[in-house]
Write an enzyme that holds these catalytic residues in place. Structure first.
Site, PDB file in Angstrom:
ATOM      1  CG  ASP A 194     -20.610  30.428 -17.352  1.00  0.00           C
ATOM      2  OD1 ASP A 194     -21.572  31.019 -16.835  1.00  0.00           O
ATOM      3  OD2 ASP A 194     -20.432  29.198 -17.256  1.00  0.00           O
ATOM      4  N   GLY A 217     -30.207  33.137 -18.191  1.00  0.00           N
ATOM      5  CA  GLY A 217     -31.500  33.763 -18.452  1.00  0.00           C
ATOM      6  C   GLY A 217     -31.881  34.871 -17.483  1.00  0.00           C
ATOM      7  CG  ASP A 257     -25.399  24.530 -15.700  1.00  0.00           C
ATOM      8  OD1 ASP A 257     -25.623  25.654 -16.202  1.00  0.00           O
ATOM      9  OD2 ASP A 257     -24.311  24.212 -15.204  1.00  0.00           O
TER      10      ASP A 257
HETATM   11  C1  GLA Z   1     -21.791  26.854 -15.799  1.00  0.00           C
HETATM   12  C2  GLA Z   1     -22.398  26.768 -17.195  1.00  0.00           C
HETATM   13  C3  GLA Z   1     -22.129  25.394 -17.777  1.00  0.00           C
HETATM   14  C4  GLA Z   1     -20.630  25.139 -17.806  1.00  0.00           C
HETATM   15  C5  GLA Z   1     -20.045  25.299 -16.416  1.00  0.00           C
HETATM   16  C6  GLA Z   1     -18.534  25.233 -16.432  1.00  0.00           C
HETATM   17  O1  GLA Z   1     -22.435  25.994 -14.903  1.00  0.00           O
HETATM   18  O2  GLA Z   1     -23.780  27.034 -17.166  1.00  0.00           O
HETATM   19  O3  GLA Z   1     -22.668  25.301 -19.081  1.00  0.00           O
HETATM   20  O4  GLA Z   1     -20.025  26.030 -18.706  1.00  0.00           O
HETATM   21  O5  GLA Z   1     -20.411  26.547 -15.840  1.00  0.00           O
HETATM   22  O6  GLA Z   1     -17.982  25.453 -15.176  1.00  0.00           O
END
Ligand code: GLA
Length: 519
Positions: free
Chosen positions: A286, A325, A346
């Site tokens: 991430d 994205g 998200d």
């Molecule tokens: C981001 C990701 C989520 C999740 C959080 C965890 O917001 O997009 O899917 O993994 O981090 O902190």
């Protein structure tokens, strides 16, 4: 009268001083913290803001554990300020607007919620944006960028061959949507048990993925340790494997994850070896704070660096890119070794959010295929914020999109209706179709959309989606979809065959779907 004049004079002086002082007192470095409620454990996000003032205008920069933004179009009016904050990774987006009030030593910033277009559902559903209170940490009036964090040279970009680990979209479960920061060893073990006893595993959901907040500190040799919620990661992996399931984990190319935990920055190879030694089968990587280290031109390389580290371990590990994205990831995600990549921000457990993530995927279909998939985010099915009809739409849309199916609910509280939705094998078969072609929209009439997905063997999945507030009648003519008359038709939610020689009409409930397999 004299008293009145004295008070009026004092007020005027105060106003003049405030108006005159405001622009220059804004200049400098400010810091603040904001706490978000992410599930049971609140997450605190610290941010630094640097403002450089020139007359009534200013520019600047803000950096947090999550990202780095440029401040543009700043204007000062008395003790009120207004500006935009732009993410350099999202060149097309309009900046997030803020208003601010300077009051003594505190600067209170309030993000301006974008206006809701008429008729659309309300914003992102996380309530009003909370204001952020900043305090000055330095009187420095010189505009300077906080020094970028050093990083060793990234590997030159070269296309990696497919790893063959995701010939159909990955299926499993992930802790984030329901458990957020509270997830622990016990939850993961009990989820593994329930994946088996509820029939989820046998329906195809095999990955049990721990999301953010498992990370502890590094030992003297730099090896990442889980925190106290996960006493023994290897033992946990053994347990999950003993159920014929696979274990996934989460990290970031940046120094901190999105929830502020230890990331893999400067430890990529070492972390990959640790994951392999524990028996990890899937990594969600991430972006989060990596913007503090890398510029937009380095994102692909930062991902490829971890792909190479995972491959060097010799253990098959699915590689999931999570960078919302940005930067047209579909055009490079597969070449840097990604098996899937997020294409949206998200998701949240509301129809408007799910629909925004899902229906916006039209046009991305050429980027997807066996071993490399667009990921409009994990499932919210069963988390309580949508109706069962809306959850059927959620699974149907993800199946048409050839999207990864990562359930995000608490399996210990799953109702039979939710289990039936998640384990509908006829819908899952569409998602997992071997041809691996992502579906697309064929028509749109206001809130009524018809989508199709070509399937192996010449069949077609057809989705009749009603995004509107009332039930509506929808029709489809087979010839319009390139399907010969008198096809074999199966309704995948009603589980029955239909007769409809030249065209098909149905009542589709509000926010509902009719999903057909036609051949
Ligand atoms: C981001 C990701 C989520 C999740 C959080 C965890 O917001 O997009 O899917 O993994 O981090 O902190």
């Amino acid at each position: 009268m004299e008293k009145f004049l004295r008070i009026a004079g004092a007020i005027l002086l105060l106003l003049a001083v405030t108006a005159w002082q405001t622009p220059s007192s804004l200049a400098g470095t400010w810091q603040g913290e904001q706490t978000f409620n992410r599930g049971t454990q609140p997450t605190t996000l610290a941010s630094t803001w640097v403002f450089a003032v020139n007359g009534d205008h200013f520019t600047g920069l803000t950096v947090s554990t999550r990202d780095r933004r440029e401040i543009t179009g700043g204007s000062v009016d008395g003790n009120q300020i207004r500006f935009g904050a732009r993410n350099p990774f999202v060149p097309a987006s309009t900046p997030q607007l803020y208003t601010g009030t300077l009051d003594g030593g505190a600067l209170t910033l309030t993000p301006v919620r974008p206006p809701t277009p008429p008729g659309a559902a309300r914003g992102r559903g996380r309530g009003p944006f909370p204001p952020l209170v900043l305090h000055k940490v330095s009187e420095d009036t010189v505009y300077h960028l906080p020094p970028a964090l050093a990083h060793p040279p990234l590997p030159p970009l070269r296309p990696l061959s497919p790893n063959g680990l995701a010939l159909t979209p990955p299926m499993g479960w992930n802790s984030w949507n329901k458990f957020h920061g509270s997830v622990n060893d016990r939850d993961v073990r009990s989820t593994a048990d329930l994946m088996v006893s509820t029939g989820m595993r046998d329906a195809g959901y095999v990955y049990v993925n721990i999301d953010d907040t498992w990370e502890g500190t590094r030992d003297a040799q730099g090896n990442i340790q889980p925190n106290s919620k996960f006493p023994d990661m290897k033992a946990l992996a053994d347990y999950v494997h003993s159920k014929d399931l696979k274990l996934g984990i989460y990290s970031s190319p940046g120094p901190r994850t999105c929830a502020g935990y230890e990331g893999s920055y400067l430890h990529e190879e070492q972390d990959a070896r640790t994951y392999a030694a524990w028996g990890i089968d899937y990594l969600k990587y991430d972006w989060c704070s990596a913007s503090l280290v890398y510029g937009p031109g380095e994102m692909a390389q930062a991902y490829e660096k971890m792909a190479l580290a995972l491959r060097a371990t010799g253990r098959p590990i699915v590689f999931s890119l999570c960078q919302y994205g940005w930067l047209d990831v579909g055009s490079w995600g597969a070449e840097v070794g990604g098996n899937l990549w997020r294409t949206t921000g998200d998701i949240s457990d509301r129809y408007a959010s799910m629909a925004a993530n899902g229906f916006s995927q039209n046009g991305r279909e050429s980027a997807a295929g066996p071993d490399h998939w667009n990921d409009p985010d994990m499932l919210e099915i069963g988390n309580g914020g949508m109706t069962d009809t809306e959850y059927q739409t959620h699974l149907s849309l993800w199946a048409i999109l050839a999207a990864p199916l990562l359930a995000g609910n608490d399996l210990s509280a799953m109702t039979p209706d939710i289990r039936d939705i998640l384990t509908n094998r006829e819908v899952i078969a569409v998602d997992q179709d071997k041809l691996g072609r992502q579906g697309f929209r064929v028509s749109k009439d206001g809130d009524l959309e018809i989508w199709k997905r070509p399937l192996a063997g010449g069949a077609v999945a057809v989705g009749l989606f009603n995004r509107g507030p009332a039930a509506a009648s929808m029709s489809v003519r087979w010839s319009d979809l390139g399907i010969k008359n008198n096809p074999k038709i199966r309704d995948l939610w009603a589980h029955r065959n239909l007769q409809a020689p030249g065209s098909y009409s149905a009542q589709v409930s509000s926010h509902g779907v009719v999903l057909l397999r036609v051949k």
